[in-house]
Design a protein around this motif. Sequence first.
Motif, PDB file in Angstrom:
ATOM      1  N   ASN A 114       0.868  -1.174   0.000  1.00 52.46           N
ATOM      2  CA  ASN A 114       0.000   0.000   0.000  1.00 52.46           C
ATOM      3  C   ASN A 114       0.913   1.235   0.000  1.00 52.46           C
ATOM      4  OD1 ASN A 114      -1.518   2.278   1.000  1.00 52.46           O
ATOM      5  ND2 ASN A 114      -3.124   0.848   1.623  1.00 52.46           N
ATOM      6  N   HIS A 115       0.744   2.086  -1.009  1.00 55.98           N
ATOM      7  CA  HIS A 115       1.577   3.281  -1.152  1.00 55.98           C
ATOM      8  C   HIS A 115       1.567   4.136   0.131  1.00 55.98           C
ATOM      9  CE1 HIS A 115       3.292   6.664  -3.508  1.00 55.98           C
ATOM     10  NE2 HIS A 115       2.516   7.414  -2.763  1.00 55.98           N
ATOM     11  N   LEU A 116       0.404   4.213   0.767  1.00 57.90           N
ATOM     12  CA  LEU A 116       0.285   5.022   1.990  1.00 57.90           C
ATOM     13  C   LEU A 116       1.088   4.403   3.126  1.00 57.90           C
ATOM     14  CD1 LEU A 116      -3.542   5.734   1.792  1.00 57.90           C
ATOM     15  CD2 LEU A 116      -1.652   7.081   0.855  1.00 57.90           C
ATOM     16  N   GLY A 118       3.828   2.860   2.649  1.00 60.01           N
ATOM     17  CA  GLY A 118       5.198   3.279   2.331  1.00 60.01           C
ATOM     18  C   GLY A 118       5.515   4.619   2.967  1.00 60.01           C
ATOM     19  N   HIS A 119       4.610   5.609   2.767  1.00 62.91           N
ATOM     20  CA  HIS A 119       4.813   6.917   3.411  1.00 62.91           C
ATOM     21  C   HIS A 119       4.815   6.770   4.935  1.00 62.91           C
ATOM     22  CE1 HIS A 119       4.836   9.575  -0.031  1.00 62.91           C
ATOM     23  NE2 HIS A 119       3.652   9.186  -0.460  1.00 62.91           N
ATOM     24  N   ALA A 120       3.900   5.941   5.451  1.00 61.97           N
ATOM     25  CA  ALA A 120       3.723   5.833   6.910  1.00 61.97           C
ATOM     26  C   ALA A 120       4.951   5.267   7.608  1.00 61.97           C
ATOM     27  CB  ALA A 120       2.503   4.970   7.223  1.00 61.97           C
ATOM     28  N   VAL A 138       0.545  14.234   4.190  1.00 57.85           N
ATOM     29  CA  VAL A 138       0.121  15.370   3.353  1.00 57.85           C
ATOM     30  C   VAL A 138       0.730  15.218   1.966  1.00 57.85           C
ATOM     31  CG1 VAL A 138      -0.526  17.185   4.986  1.00 57.85           C
ATOM     32  CG2 VAL A 138       1.887  16.686   4.678  1.00 57.85           C
ATOM     33  N   SER A 139      -0.070  14.683   1.038  1.00 60.29           N
ATOM     34  CA  SER A 139       0.462  14.441  -0.309  1.00 60.29           C
ATOM     35  C   SER A 139      -0.492  15.016  -1.346  1.00 60.29           C
ATOM     36  CB  SER A 139       0.647  12.935  -0.511  1.00 60.29           C
ATOM     37  OG  SER A 139      -0.610  12.297  -0.582  1.00 60.29           O
ATOM     38  N   GLY A 140      -0.300  14.635  -2.603  1.00 62.31           N
ATOM     39  CA  GLY A 140      -1.157  15.139  -3.675  1.00 62.31           C
ATOM     40  C   GLY A 140      -2.541  14.521  -3.621  1.00 62.31           C
ATOM     41  N   THR A 309       8.698  12.892  -0.967  1.00 57.79           N
ATOM     42  CA  THR A 309       7.997  12.725  -2.240  1.00 57.79           C
ATOM     43  C   THR A 309       8.149  11.267  -2.681  1.00 57.79           C
ATOM     44  OG1 THR A 309       9.990  13.518  -3.329  1.00 57.79           O
ATOM     45  CG2 THR A 309       8.265  15.124  -2.986  1.00 57.79           C
ATOM     46  N   ASP A 310       7.323  10.876  -3.651  1.00 60.13           N
ATOM     47  CA  ASP A 310       7.253   9.456  -4.023  1.00 60.13           C
ATOM     48  C   ASP A 310       8.604   8.904  -4.470  1.00 60.13           C
ATOM     49  OD1 ASP A 310       4.628   9.575  -3.390  1.00 60.13           O
ATOM     50  OD2 ASP A 310       3.895   9.553  -5.461  1.00 60.13           O
ATOM     51  N   ASN A 311       8.910   7.713  -4.015  1.00 58.16           N
ATOM     52  CA  ASN A 311      10.201   7.091  -4.313  1.00 58.16           C
ATOM     53  C   ASN A 311      10.093   5.582  -4.124  1.00 58.16           C
ATOM     54  OD1 ASN A 311      11.414   6.329  -1.434  1.00 58.16           O
ATOM     55  ND2 ASN A 311      10.282   8.248  -1.246  1.00 58.16           N
ATOM     56  N   ALA A 313      12.353   3.698  -2.421  1.00 58.70           N
ATOM     57  CA  ALA A 313      12.903   3.247  -1.132  1.00 58.70           C
ATOM     58  C   ALA A 313      11.797   3.034  -0.109  1.00 58.70           C
ATOM     59  CB  ALA A 313      13.928   4.261  -0.617  1.00 58.70           C
ATOM     60  N   MET A 314      10.786   3.899  -0.137  1.00 60.00           N
ATOM     61  CA  MET A 314       9.699   3.758   0.847  1.00 60.00           C
ATOM     62  C   MET A 314       8.900   2.484   0.592  1.00 60.00           C
ATOM     63  SD  MET A 314       7.030   6.743  -0.333  1.00 60.00           S
ATOM     64  CE  MET A 314       5.533   6.299  -1.241  1.00 60.00           C
ATOM     65  N   ILE A 315       8.802   2.081  -0.672  1.00 61.22           N
ATOM     66  CA  ILE A 315       8.066   0.863  -1.018  1.00 61.22           C
ATOM     67  C   ILE A 315       8.915  -0.363  -0.646  1.00 61.22           C
ATOM     68  CG2 ILE A 315       6.953  -0.423  -2.915  1.00 61.22           C
ATOM     69  CD1 ILE A 315       5.621   2.325  -2.037  1.00 61.22           C
TER      70      ILE A 315
HETATM   71 ZN    ZN Z   1       2.837   9.550  -2.313  1.00 58.61          ZN
END
Ligand code: ZN
Length: 356
Positions: A114-116, A118-120, A138-140, A309-311, A313-315
Motif C-alpha cells: 500500500n503506497h500510503l 510506504g509513506h507511513a 500530506v500528499s497530492g 515525495t514518491d520514491n 525506497a519507501m516501497i
Molecule cells: Zn505519495
Amino acid sequence: MRVLGIETSCDETAAAIVARDDAGHGEILSNVVRTQLEEHAAFGGVVPELAARAHVSHLDRIIARAASDAGLHLRDVDAIAATAGPGLIGGVLVGLTTAKALAAALGKPLLAVNHLEGHALTARLTDNIAFPYLMLLVSGGHTQFVLVRGVGDYERWGTTIDDALGEAFDKTAKLLGLGLPGGPEVERHALTGDPARFAFPKPLLREARLDFSFSGLKTAVRQAAEQLAPLSDTDVADICASFQATVATIVATRARDALARFRAELPDATPRLVVAGGVAANRAIGATLRDAAASAGAELVIPPPRLCTDNGAMIAWAGAERLALGATDPSSFGAKARWPLDSADMPITQRGDHAA
Ligand code: ZN
Ligand code: KG4
C-alpha cells in the motif's frame, strides 16, 4: 534482508534497493527516481494514460540502474515489492505486473505494498523510531492523521473532506500560471511575498474534529487573483505567501489537537509526530509544525525531502518491514485504484486480495 521496491502509482517511475537488519535498522543501497514532469507539462496536470506509457518505457531501465547503483544483481535481493495501490490504475498495473514477473522469474517472494503504508513507515527507515506514533500524511492525494500502532495496524483520526493539501498547492500554482509541480513553485514564490496581505479562510478550524477542508480556500485564492488581474510579480508572491501561511496555520493547529488526543489515548507512549508525503518537503509548513510539536511537548520527525515525495525506497522498506513479519502476497494480488490505509486493520499475514 534486501528488498527491491518499485513505485509507479503517479508520475514518478522509481525503483530502489533497501537493506534491513535483524534489529530493524534500514539502509538505502540505491534509490532511482525519474519524474515525468516533461510528459505532463503541456497539460497542466498528470495525464493517467501518458503516465502509464512513460512507466512502461522507463521502468526496466530504472530497475537495472537501482541494481547497478547498489552494486548488486537482481538475484541478490530477497524479495520484490511494488506499489499495488492506491493510485492511477494504469501506472500501478505496470509496476505490480513487472514485480510479479521478476518475482516469478527469480523465485523470490512478492510484496504488494500500500503506497500510503510506504509513506507511513518511511520515518522508521530514516530515523529508526519505535511504534506507536502519530502520522500526518500530506500528499497530492491524501491529507490525514493516522495513528501508526504497528506494521499493518493503522487508525485514521482525520482526513480532508474535499481537496488534498498537495492538490490545493497544485491548483493555486495553476491558477497563478506557475509551473509544475505546484507545491515547490508556490513555496519558491512565497519566499519574497507578504504572508499578511490576504486573510484567507480557515475552514473547519473552529470545529472539534481532526478533519481538513481546502476547497473554500481555493475559491478565496481564485477570487483574490481575479480581482487583481493582471497580476504583478508582487501580487503572485503575496498570494503564494498568504496561502502558504494560511495552510501552515491550519495544519499546525490541527497537529496540536491531534497530539493532545495522542497524549490522552496513549499516556504511556512518547508523543511523536511524523510528517509524510510530498507536502512534508515544504519548509514553511515544517517550521510551523516544529513549533506546534514543541508546544505540545512532542518530538517531530520529517524525513528528508527526497524521501517525502514518491520514491522506491519507501516501497522497498514497507516490503521489508512486512517480510520481516512473515508476510508475502500471492501473484494473483490485484492492483487497486482505492485502498484506504485503515482497511488494513486485519493481520498483515491475512490481508489477502481484495482485487480492484
Ligand atoms: Zn505519495
Ligand atoms: O507524496 P507525493 O510525492 O505524491 C503523492 O502520493 O501524491 O506528493 C506530491 C504532492 C504534490 O501535490 C506536490 O505539489 C506536493 O506534494 N509538494 C509540495 C512540495 N513538494 C511537493 N507542496 C508544498 N511544498 C513543497 N515543497
